[in-house]
Design an enzyme around this catalytic site. Structure first.
Site, mmCIF file in Angstrom:
data_model
loop_
_atom_site.group_PDB
_atom_site.id
_atom_site.type_symbol
_atom_site.label_atom_id
_atom_site.label_comp_id
_atom_site.label_asym_id
_atom_site.label_seq_id
_atom_site.Cartn_x
_atom_site.Cartn_y
_atom_site.Cartn_z
ATOM 1 N N LYS A 145 0.863 -1.187 0.000
ATOM 2 C CA LYS A 145 0.000 0.000 0.000
ATOM 3 C C LYS A 145 0.894 1.229 0.000
ATOM 4 O O LYS A 145 1.708 1.406 0.910
ATOM 5 C CB LYS A 145 -0.908 -0.001 1.235
ATOM 6 C CG LYS A 145 -1.882 1.170 1.252
ATOM 7 C CD LYS A 145 -2.984 0.947 2.272
ATOM 8 C CE LYS A 145 -3.904 2.159 2.380
ATOM 9 N NZ LYS A 145 -4.967 1.943 3.348
ATOM 10 N N ASP A 296 -16.550 -0.273 -0.854
ATOM 11 C CA ASP A 296 -15.239 -0.695 -1.370
ATOM 12 C C ASP A 296 -14.288 -1.026 -0.229
ATOM 13 O O ASP A 296 -13.191 -1.542 -0.471
ATOM 14 C CB ASP A 296 -14.631 0.392 -2.270
ATOM 15 C CG ASP A 296 -14.635 1.765 -1.615
ATOM 16 O OD1 ASP A 296 -15.729 2.228 -1.240
ATOM 17 O OD2 ASP A 296 -13.558 2.362 -1.464
HETATM 18 P P1 AMP Z 1 -10.230 4.901 0.733
HETATM 19 O O1 AMP Z 1 -11.272 5.908 1.114
HETATM 20 O O2 AMP Z 1 -8.886 5.132 1.363
HETATM 21 O O3 AMP Z 1 -10.688 3.519 0.919
HETATM 22 O O4 AMP Z 1 -9.929 5.115 -0.830
HETATM 23 C C1 AMP Z 1 -10.935 5.177 -1.796
HETATM 24 C C2 AMP Z 1 -10.323 5.022 -3.153
HETATM 25 O O5 AMP Z 1 -9.355 6.037 -3.392
HETATM 26 C C3 AMP Z 1 -9.627 3.696 -3.401
HETATM 27 O O6 AMP Z 1 -9.855 3.330 -4.718
HETATM 28 C C4 AMP Z 1 -8.186 4.035 -3.169
HETATM 29 O O7 AMP Z 1 -7.328 3.167 -3.849
HETATM 30 C C5 AMP Z 1 -8.106 5.453 -3.710
HETATM 31 N N1 AMP Z 1 -7.018 6.230 -3.109
HETATM 32 C C6 AMP Z 1 -6.949 6.717 -1.852
HETATM 33 N N2 AMP Z 1 -5.804 7.390 -1.653
HETATM 34 C C7 AMP Z 1 -5.126 7.356 -2.819
HETATM 35 C C8 AMP Z 1 -3.864 7.864 -3.273
HETATM 36 N N3 AMP Z 1 -3.068 8.592 -2.488
HETATM 37 N N4 AMP Z 1 -3.512 7.613 -4.555
HETATM 38 C C9 AMP Z 1 -4.301 6.910 -5.367
HETATM 39 N N5 AMP Z 1 -5.482 6.406 -5.009
HETATM 40 C C10 AMP Z 1 -5.893 6.616 -3.753
HETATM 41 MG MG MG Z 2 -10.278 1.759 0.451
#
Ligand code: AMP
Ligand code: MG
Length: 550
Positions: A145, A296
């Protein structure tokens, strides 16, 4: 564009120098072998169709450096301390080097975020290196990650910072040792690079140290994987993906039901409901608030996944959420987690409906979630209170407890731990009844006569119930101390470890990792890790307020 495969042959690592444990890691990449790949490789942002994943390499970084690793996860994978402390380990688990057999890829999923369908999301900063068959025979996916952009990174950078990576690393391991189903964390590494983040989304971006966590789980399959295929109308692929999931994560169902039948889909959904209920009941038992229960972020295995702006209840407030992004609606507040889980399961049911084409049995399983959750919660509450079993009349006692815990700021962890010290014999000495609980109260000035008499009344009712239950006091106390942790990853402790780590001192990360390995056991000399939140941390950023910025 360079093929993602070129890296497998051109690992840039002298094979003779790879430590033995790393060399022995046996990869068997079922996901990329059995499911259709996006024909394009590399990280150019794109929407994909008729595929479940895209091959993409981790981005090379300047100076990989190990901060911490989990000895238990390493052992599970057959890695020794020397393997984990080698320079090659840091190279591999920051994404600079690939081992033979790895097949790096990002998977595609969608999801409902804060109640709204968000379309394609996917592994935006997670890259699966491959699936290892561990020495014990279990399949474990190794996932980095923060290892750089993927086709699913949308407008973001695919990176992660030390602050959020410390939180993810420590909490995954803490949850495991608490007995809560969770993804695991093998390692926490620094990349040697700086990452720009606007921590509070208030127009004050700053550079922070970049970091990578290697997460480990039998699979990282989310509700959103199924939702994405359904939303694209790719029903044959949805069916194939479900079959893949059954073979990989739920093989026992294939021995009981006919592959491809509606019955097996329903049996699977019922099991996902049960696993979810079990995990949420554990969250409620230990006082964990996930903070971003988007679909997700829901694992079909019922694992706690994606440690972002999570938090631990300090004072017992069912309306509390650590996530500032959710402060207005408080959708993901502590007390709402079971209801949100059910709502998320409804979205999963909608996604798999085309494989069943009958709403009634899906609805029945959704109602089953409620029954199952309530039963598990009652069992856990009985354990927390040291009762042999939950009895029908206990509902009243629990309702009253819910009010008593909210009379004044009461530390949930200390309260339950203190309760184990009470004994029915103390009914004879009412003046001492509250003594074991006093440390749980944040504002002693609020313990007015009225408040005290309400607490007393509940304690007396509880102790009468305990007396009628007839267990030996030591048996009851031991049972309670197995359900009520002494040590949890208090928000301010994680923040202190982060502050030190950002200054180059990783000792508190190691200390917390060690303490949290035995969360139910009194650890003399480590009382400081069990104390209630100090006043300075009451409203400090990182301690009680966290944004999604990570
Ligand atoms: P999360 O709310 O952290 O579960 O993220 C929601 C979505 O945003 C997922 O598809 C993650 O992979 C993407 N995401 C979150 N942070 C980043 C980042 N810094 N770079 C790329 N994708 C991100
Ligand atoms: Mg996520």
């Amino acid at each position: 564009m360079r093929s993602a495969f070129s890296c497998v042959h051109n690992v840039g690592m002298n094979i003779a120098r790879i430590p033995d444990g790393l060399k022995r890691l046996h990869f068997e990449n079922r996901f990329t072998r059995e499911l259709p790949a996006d024909p394009e490789t590399g990280s150019a942002r794109r929407q994909i169709r008729n595929a479940c994943f895209s091959r993409v390499r981790p981005t090379s970084v300047a100076a990989p450096r190990l901060v911490a690793y989990s000895a238990e996860v390493a052992e599970m994978l057959g890695l020794s301390a020397a393997d984990c402390e080698s320079a090659e380990f840091a190279e591999v688990f920051t994404g600079n080097r690939l081992l033979p057999g790895m097949d790096p890829h990002a998977t595609c999923y969608g999801g409902h975020q804060f109640g709204n369908w968000a379309g394609q999301l996917g592994d935006g900063r997670a890259i699966n290196l491959g699936e290892v068959i561990a020495p014990g025979g279990d399949r474990q996916v190794l996932q980095l990650k923060g290892a750089g952009p993927t086709p699913y990174s949308r407008s973001a950078d695919g990176l992660a910072v030390l602050r959020s990576s410390v939180r993810e690393f420590l909490c995954s391991e803490a949850m495991h040792h608490l007995g809560v189903p969770t993804t695991r964390a093998l390692s926490l590494t620094l990349t040697g690079e700086q990452v720009m983040r606007d921590m509070l989304y208030d127009g004050h971006p700053a550079l922070e140290p970049g970091a990578v966590v290697c997460r480990v789980a039998p699979s990282f399959t989310r509700f959103g994987h199924f939702q994405m295929l359904a939303a694209r109308g790719e029903i044959d692929l949805l069916r194939k993906f479900l079959h893949y999931t059954l073979e990989t994560d739920f093989p026992h169902l294939l021995t009981q039901y006919q592959a491809g039948s509606a019955q097996i889909v329903l049996a699977w959904f019922a099991e996902v409901c049960e696993r979810t209920a079990e995990t949420i009941a554990h969250w409620m038992r230990v006082g964990f608030v996930h903070g971003v229960m988007n679909t997700d972020n829901m694992s079909v295995l019922g694992l706690t996944i994606d440690y972002g702006p999570y938090g631990w209840l300090e004072d017992y407030d069912p309306d509390w959420t650590p996530n500032t992004t959710d402060a207005a609606g408080r959708r993901y507040r502590f007390g709402h987690q079971p209801a949100v889980a059910q709502w998320n399961l409804l979205q999963l049911a909608n996604a798999i409906y085309p494989l069943v084409e009958d709403a009634a049995p899906l609805e029945e399983h959704l109602r089953g979630f409620e029954t199952c959750y309530t039963a598990r919660w009652q069992q856990m509450m009985a354990a927390k209170l040291g009762l042999k079993a939950f009895e029908r009349d206990d509902g009243e006692l629990l309702d009253a407890l819910e009010s008593v815990l909210q009379l004044t700021e009461t530390d949930m962890t200390l309260f339950f731990r203190g309760l184990a010290e009470l004994d029915p014999a103390m009914l004879q000495r009412p003046a001492e009844l509250m003594d074991p609980l006093l440390q749980a109260y944040y504002l002693p000035g609020e313990l007015t006569d009225d408040v005290r008499s309400e607490i007393h009344a509940w304690l007396a009712a509880y102790l009468h119930r305990v007396r009628d239950d007839g267990q030996a006091p030591e048996v009851r106390r031991a049972r309670m101390n197995e359900a009520n942790p002494r040590y949890v990853l208090r928000n301010y402790l994680a923040q202190q470890a982060i502050d030190k780590a950002e200054a180059g001192d990783y000792s508190m990360i190691h200390e917390l990792l060690e303490v949290l390995r035995r969360p139910y056991t009194e650890q003399p000399g480590r009382e400081a890790f069990a104390e209630k939140r100090p006043d300075w941390a009451r409203s400090r950023v990182g301690c009680s307020q966290l944004s999604c910025s990570s």
